[in-house]
Design a protein around this motif. Sequence first.
Motif, PDB file in Angstrom:
ATOM      1  N   ARG A 101      10.778 -31.662 -13.416  1.00  0.00           N
ATOM      2  CA  ARG A 101      11.367 -31.041 -14.589  1.00  0.00           C
ATOM      3  C   ARG A 101      10.942 -29.751 -14.719  1.00  0.00           C
ATOM      4  O   ARG A 101      10.325 -28.988 -14.179  1.00  0.00           O
ATOM      5  N   ILE A 121       7.042 -36.349 -12.193  1.00  0.00           N
ATOM      6  CA  ILE A 121       7.660 -35.372 -13.025  1.00  0.00           C
ATOM      7  C   ILE A 121       7.830 -34.005 -12.325  1.00  0.00           C
ATOM      8  O   ILE A 121       8.225 -33.039 -13.133  1.00  0.00           O
ATOM      9  N   PRO A 171       9.489 -26.774 -17.862  1.00  0.00           N
ATOM     10  CA  PRO A 171       8.740 -26.737 -18.799  1.00  0.00           C
ATOM     11  C   PRO A 171       9.088 -27.203 -20.086  1.00  0.00           C
ATOM     12  O   PRO A 171       8.475 -27.942 -20.956  1.00  0.00           O
ATOM     13  N   LEU A 196      -1.136 -35.743 -14.910  1.00  0.00           N
ATOM     14  CA  LEU A 196      -0.013 -35.768 -14.910  1.00  0.00           C
ATOM     15  C   LEU A 196       0.826 -36.526 -13.770  1.00  0.00           C
ATOM     16  O   LEU A 196       0.295 -36.671 -12.749  1.00  0.00           O
ATOM     17  N   LEU A 230       8.542 -27.798 -12.312  1.00  0.00           N
ATOM     18  CA  LEU A 230       6.946 -27.631 -12.452  1.00  0.00           C
ATOM     19  C   LEU A 230       6.417 -27.768 -10.917  1.00  0.00           C
ATOM     20  O   LEU A 230       5.630 -27.074 -10.778  1.00  0.00           O
ATOM     21  N   LEU A 278       8.483 -30.891 -21.538  1.00  0.00           N
ATOM     22  CA  LEU A 278       7.159 -31.266 -21.745  1.00  0.00           C
ATOM     23  C   LEU A 278       6.629 -30.874 -23.124  1.00  0.00           C
ATOM     24  O   LEU A 278       7.170 -30.029 -23.793  1.00  0.00           O
ATOM     25  N   SER A 279       5.470 -31.493 -23.585  1.00  0.00           N
ATOM     26  CA  SER A 279       5.002 -31.025 -24.787  1.00  0.00           C
ATOM     27  C   SER A 279       3.794 -29.980 -24.635  1.00  0.00           C
ATOM     28  O   SER A 279       3.695 -29.805 -23.493  1.00  0.00           O
ATOM     29  N   GLU A 335       1.124 -31.003 -22.382  1.00  0.00           N
ATOM     30  CA  GLU A 335       1.417 -31.190 -21.055  1.00  0.00           C
ATOM     31  C   GLU A 335       1.809 -29.774 -20.286  1.00  0.00           C
ATOM     32  O   GLU A 335       1.325 -29.633 -19.135  1.00  0.00           O
ATOM     33  N   ARG A 336       2.245 -28.975 -21.052  1.00  0.00           N
ATOM     34  CA  ARG A 336       2.551 -27.584 -20.556  1.00  0.00           C
ATOM     35  C   ARG A 336       1.150 -26.844 -20.115  1.00  0.00           C
ATOM     36  O   ARG A 336       1.108 -26.262 -19.027  1.00  0.00           O
TER      37      ARG A 336
END
Length: 314
Positions: free
Chosen positions: A145, A142, A147, A138, A106, A150-151, A154-155
């Motif tokens: 992390r 994180i 993509p 966010l 990210l 993530l949900s 979140e993306r």
Amino acid sequence: MTSPQLSVERLVHTYPDPNGGRVIALNGLTFDLARGETLGIVGASGAGKSTLVRLLLGLEKPQSGSVLIDGADLYQGASSQRRQGRMKLQAVFQDPRSSLNPHLSLKSIVEEPLLSRLKLSRKERSERIDRALAAVGLDPAIRSRKPHALSGGERQRVAIARALITEPEILILDEPVSALDGPIRSQILALLAEIRADLDLTVVLVSHDVRSTRALADRVIVLYAGSCVESGPAEEILTSPIHPYTQALLEAVPQPEIGWTIPKTIVDTEPEKHGCACRSWCPMATPECLTAPELQWVNGEHRIACWEVGTLES
Ligand code: SF4
């Protein structure tokens, strides 16, 4: 009246038609947008929305017409002037799964526009990344992390952080919540409204979803076959449409995923190439409609392109 921040003037763009000739994607589209204002561009698939986004982002050059940002032409003039104009623009696209590189962290995804647009130290970039992630709700922790961890919501927040990191003044939102489920969609719309107000952003929202358009837009342009058929205050147009095409859009049975469905008779009918593009399906068409109508004022800022405007209003 203050000068507009974004001016689109007589934009014309066509593509080759596989059957010969050219398909008109945009047919003289013109609009102004003041700083801090949100304009919704609505219409069915093929109306010209995607072409407009590509032209605004400089991914294609129009056949004619211009896009001015604070008076600087995005296609003509000195390259430094064009670059300065483009620096003020960023975009958020429909599907964060395809707009975010799955192999990058990210941090790298959000940082990428900074590397290509601004010369900042590593520390400054890191601080901006943390600020952008925090601005979209966010946890900066994180950032390492990828993509896939993530949900969907979140993306899309990461995609918004990436768009905000260069501190743009104009945001192009291309179907920003169409790929999201109901509750997440509402959360992202609320986030976009908050960010727009906090940062005083000028926004072009391209969507076929009436609910997201109503939630964010101050004004609306309804596109059909590359032309504006109706424009004006969002609430007025989305609750009391006058043009036959806008009425058909809004009277259509709402679908949970997209907000509306275009009547099959309109979808299945090719827009007319001469005269009013709507005349092949429009129940109000008269011989006068063999000539294309100009946009005309109905009241206040409300305008429509239709010869039968008097009949439609009464
Ligand atoms: S100009 Fe004619 S064909 Fe076009 S929307 Fe109006 S009535 Fe219908």
